[in-house]
Write a protein that holds these residues in place. Structure first.
Motif, short mmCIF file in Angstrom:
data_model
loop_
_atom_site.label_atom_id
_atom_site.label_comp_id
_atom_site.label_asym_id
_atom_site.label_seq_id
_atom_site.Cartn_x
_atom_site.Cartn_y
_atom_site.Cartn_z
N GLU A 16 -1.10 3.24 1.82
CA GLU A 16 -1.39 4.67 2.51
C GLU A 16 -2.42 4.72 3.60
OE1 GLU A 16 0.54 4.81 -1.28
OE2 GLU A 16 -1.24 3.84 -0.69
N ALA A 17 -2.99 3.41 3.64
CA ALA A 17 -4.07 3.24 4.73
C ALA A 17 -3.48 2.59 5.98
CB ALA A 17 -5.21 2.30 4.13
N HIS A 117 6.91 0.33 6.19
CA HIS A 117 5.98 0.68 6.94
C HIS A 117 5.38 -0.03 8.23
CE1 HIS A 117 5.90 4.50 4.79
NE2 HIS A 117 4.96 4.04 4.06
N VAL A 118 5.61 -1.35 8.30
CA VAL A 118 4.99 -2.15 9.04
C VAL A 118 6.27 -3.18 9.80
CG1 VAL A 118 2.81 -2.40 7.95
CG2 VAL A 118 4.82 -4.31 7.35
N CYS A 152 -1.71 -5.11 1.48
CA CYS A 152 -1.74 -4.84 -0.02
C CYS A 152 -1.00 -3.61 -0.50
CB CYS A 152 -3.16 -4.72 -0.63
SG CYS A 152 -4.02 -6.30 -0.44
N ALA A 153 -0.06 -3.87 -1.06
CA ALA A 153 0.84 -2.44 -1.26
C ALA A 153 0.16 -1.36 -1.96
CB ALA A 153 2.16 -2.92 -1.87
N GLN A 158 -3.13 3.85 -5.18
CA GLN A 158 -4.15 3.58 -5.42
C GLN A 158 -4.59 2.10 -5.07
OE1 GLN A 158 -5.96 4.43 -9.30
NE2 GLN A 158 -4.19 5.55 -9.89
N PHE A 159 -5.76 1.42 -4.80
CA PHE A 159 -6.39 0.13 -4.58
C PHE A 159 -5.54 -0.79 -5.86
CE2 PHE A 159 -9.11 -3.51 -5.75
CZ PHE A 159 -8.90 -4.15 -4.49
N SER A 160 -5.20 -1.75 -5.37
CA SER A 160 -4.49 -2.85 -6.40
C SER A 160 -5.30 -4.22 -6.68
CB SER A 160 -2.89 -3.09 -5.83
OG SER A 160 -2.36 -3.95 -7.16
#
Length: 253
Positions: A16-17, A117-118, A152-153, A158-160
């Motif tokens: 999401e970032a 996304h990338v 990082c997916a 949330q952060f993983s």
């Protein structure tokens, strides 16, 4: 006196970032979804899958599947941690036995979405603990002048922890082979997390949010497999809508 600008190595903490304007043909992207998408992709290609097509969701998976013969494909996927109805469980310990020669259409909540996304980056690779050494070696040899973005997916927006640990492992492997890159603070943090917990991979994965979810449904085998470093030599590369390997060896039965 001239200042030499070194290429940067940066870690994005969750999909999401991602800022699309920063993912361009000047950047090499490496995506991590340790539990489980990028581990699954590396496993499938290692076991002889023809290709893995990462899709955004189950609807796109079915649409893509319409372009292939049913006998040549496997549709695997989950949404919010639950296997999509009619799809195969996207678990590496299951899919490795049926992957050979197949086109795998893979839909996951986090990892396949992050890859898509990338997709406008110069190169896009899928990395995990099981193949991090191989991906790092390729980048150290072929992309020494490029800036590298590790993605990082994450888990449910949330952060993983496990993806961040995997990024740290990758950075450690990369720097062992070539120290050309300037690390951003997020890259340094991932590296320090890994170096302080080198022998704790299984514990890191088990205690992460996704790891706890997998433990609750008796998938410890997949966690322990995903925590094994450097056992797969394939380098999954995204091109023309699919993940494949370019010249690496796969195993045969």
């Amino acid at each position: 006196m001239m200042t030499v600008t070194r290429p940067k190595l940066h870690v994005i903490l969750q999909k999401e970032a991602i800022m699309p304007e920063l993912i361009n043909k000047d950047k090499v992207a490496v995506v991590f979804d340790i539990l489980l998408a990028t581990t699954t992709i590396a496993t499938l290609l290692h076991h002889g899958a023809k290709e893995v097509i990462p899709v955004m969701d189950g609807e796109e998976a079915l649409k893509v599947a319409g372009s292939f013969e049913e006998s040549a494909t496997i549709i695997a996927g989950e949404s919010e941690g639950l296997t999509i109805e009619g799809f195969v469980d996207p678990l590496p310990t299951i899919l490795k036995y049926v992957a050979k020669g197949k086109t795998i259409i893979l839909s996951t909540t986090n990892g396949t979405v992050a890859i898509r996304h990338v997709e406008n980056a110069k190169k896009v690779f899928a990395a995990s603990l099981i193949n991090g050494h191989a991906v790092a070696r390729k980048i150290a040899l072929e992309h020494v002048d490029d800036s590298i973005i590790l993605i990082c997916a994450g888990t449910m927006k949330q952060f993983s922890l496990e993806d961040f640990y995997g990024a740290g492992y990758f950075i450690d492997e990369l720097l062992r082979q070539n120290e050309s890159w300037e690390l951003t603070d997020s890259a340094k943090a991932a590296l320090y997390l890994y170096r302080g917990n080198k022998e704790n991979a299984a514990s890191i994965l088990k205690t992460s949010l996704t790891g706890q979810m997998l433990m609750q449904v008796d998938l410890e085998e997949d966690i322990l497999y995903s925590a094994t470093r450097g056992i797969v030599e394939v380098v999954p590369e995204f091109e023309d809508g699919k993940m494949s390997v370019k010249g690496e060896k796969t195993i045969d039965y």
